[in-house]
Design an enzyme around this catalytic site. Structure first.
Site, PDB file in Angstrom:
ATOM      1  N   SER A 129     -21.435  37.992 -62.297  1.00  0.00           N
ATOM      2  CA  SER A 129     -20.887  36.874 -61.545  1.00  0.00           C
ATOM      3  C   SER A 129     -19.735  37.327 -60.649  1.00  0.00           C
ATOM      4  CB  SER A 129     -20.481  35.756 -62.501  1.00  0.00           C
ATOM      5  OG  SER A 129     -20.282  34.555 -61.790  1.00  0.00           O
ATOM      6  N   ASP A 162     -30.308  31.133 -58.839  1.00  0.00           N
ATOM      7  CA  ASP A 162     -29.067  31.304 -59.605  1.00  0.00           C
ATOM      8  C   ASP A 162     -28.440  29.944 -59.878  1.00  0.00           C
ATOM      9  OD1 ASP A 162     -25.944  31.622 -59.631  1.00  0.00           O
ATOM     10  OD2 ASP A 162     -26.756  33.568 -60.230  1.00  0.00           O
ATOM     11  N   HIS A 222     -28.158  32.671 -64.965  1.00  0.00           N
ATOM     12  CA  HIS A 222     -26.943  33.263 -64.403  1.00  0.00           C
ATOM     13  C   HIS A 222     -26.404  34.266 -65.413  1.00  0.00           C
ATOM     14  CE1 HIS A 222     -23.422  33.452 -61.799  1.00  0.00           C
ATOM     15  NE2 HIS A 222     -22.647  33.320 -62.864  1.00  0.00           N
TER      16      HIS A 222
END
Length: 416
Positions: free
Chosen positions: A198, A294, A361
């Protein structure tokens, strides 16, 4: 096929594993939800006796001005390698979003995202950080490090706001951590991998070539970005939610001077915070792991509530199974933009790709999505095997899934 029940030992009742229509779905009840996934505290682990690794504060960082948002010392978790991995190093950059204005950053400094006072003293090492060969076949016995994230600008800012008591020193934290780890043996590494998820995945792309320069030319150095391919794309209202966010981060935290000059010499600083404008010009081999849909980008960039005042996207945002055909078409367009962004990048033999058509994610830190009996696969290859094949040059790896809903191996996230 083993079922990975998510028992929620870390946050009781937060997450429940279910099976639906051939997919694994993970129902999340709390919207600290996605950011929790960025930390690698494995509520998803099948391991009931996980490795716990203590926090080390970087004692020399303060003298270098390398401090968290609130001025406390930064830190990392290190588990030493052994045997064939004793001289190999894996550095994992923690994720956890960004702060783009004074109010958000002041709020952030009262949490583990902005202060080491609030960081867990021990965290689980799972997925790519696991010390078990059956869970992490290629990196289990390396020196493995989790660098904590407490600056809010993907380890890239260098500024301050004295009135608010805020230190934006992400770039200094990065350098202080690397210096400290070099003093603990990393300078002599034979193999090294910089990874991150991330906001940490974005940091990998920003810092990858600098990481390569920490080592001799004889060291095998590569980088892995997981869920870091944040797209400069309009939201459902035609606005620019994520560009506005990134512009705030870059301006507030003094990021400009720490961005790759190969980008800033022809694009504005905010554009150079987007991976799509960086990845094709990188010198160091890079592997990108990303969900084509995502879920963070869907919820916070593509269809955030601020861009959807009528609530048209509310159900779809929480559960892809409730999306209308028109909404799915919109998301297919987002997937196409992502594939276009990596087209030039993928032409280089040194780079690798694993883009699966999942609503997910961060897939390298969670055991169930990194390497387990029912992990997501593309062409029968799990993420861990794909990354290992690429790193060790066992095979060229350019894996791109067919569009949703063809992939039946996904571990999708559904929010209640």
């Amino acid at each position: 096929m083993r079922k990975l029940f998510l028992l929620g030992f870390i946050v009781a009742g937060l997450i429940l594993g279910t099976e639906a229509n051939g997919y694994s779905e993970f129902n999340v009840t709390d919207l600290d939800r996605i950011e929790e996934l960025e930390y690698g505290f494995s509520k998803f682990s099948s391991n009931f006796n996980p490795l716990m690794v203590g926090l080390t504060l970087i004692r020399g960082a303060g003298a270098k001005g390398a401090v968290c948002l609130d001025g406390t010392l930064p830190g990392y978790h290190l588990h030493r390698g052994h045997g064939s991995g004793a001289n190999s190093w894996l550095i994992q950059l923690e994720g956890g979003g960004w702060c783009d204005n004074i109010r958000n950053c002041v709020y952030r400094k009262k949490s583990r995202r902005g202060s080491s006072n609030y960081m867990e003293k021990q965290i689980q090492f799972t997925g790519i950080l696991s010390n078990k060969a059956q869970e992490n076949p290629d990196f289990f016995n390396w020196n493995r490090v989790k660098l904590r994230y407490c600056d809010g600008a993907s380890f890239s800012g260098d500024s301050q706001n004295q009135a608010a008591g805020l230190q934006f020193r992400g770039e200094r934290i990065w350098r202080a951590a690397m210096d400290d780890l070099k003093s603990k043996g990393m300078r002599n590494a034979k193999q090294a991998l910089l990874s991150g998820c991330s906001a940490g995945g974005l940091a990998v792309i920003l810092r990858c070539d600098e990481f390569r320069n920490l080592f001799s030319r004889y060291t095998k150095v590569k980088c892995l970005s997981d869920a870091g391919l944040f797209m400069d794309t309009p939201d459902v209202s035609g606005g620019h939610t994520i560009r506005n966010l990134y512009n705030g981060v870059v301006q507030l935290q003094g990021v400009k001077n720490n961005l790759p000059h190969r980008c800033t010499n022809h694009l504005n600083p905010t554009s150079c915070f987007f991976p799509q404008n960086l990845i094709s010009k990188m010198n160091t081999p890079l592997f990108i792991v990303n969900a084509a849909y995502d879920i963070w980008q869907i919820q916070s960039s593509i269809a955030p509530p601020s861009a959807d005042p009528s609530g048209y996207w509310h159900e779809c945002r929480l559960n892809h199974g409730r999306c209308t055909p028109a909404q799915i078409r919109f998301l297919q367009g987002f997937r196409e933009q992502m594939l276009n962004a990596v087209r030039g990048f993928s032409n280089s033999r040194k780079n690798g790709l694993f883009i699966n058509s999942c609503f997910a994610h961060c897939q390298t830190e969670r055991q169930d999505t990194w390497f387990a009996d029912d992990s997501p696969v593309i062409h029968k290859k799990a993420v861990a095997i794909a990354v290992g094949d690429w790193y060790f040059d066992r095979a060229e790896v350019k894996l791109i899934d067919c569009p949703y809903p063809c992939d039946r191996s996904c571990h999708n996230l559904v929010f209640r």
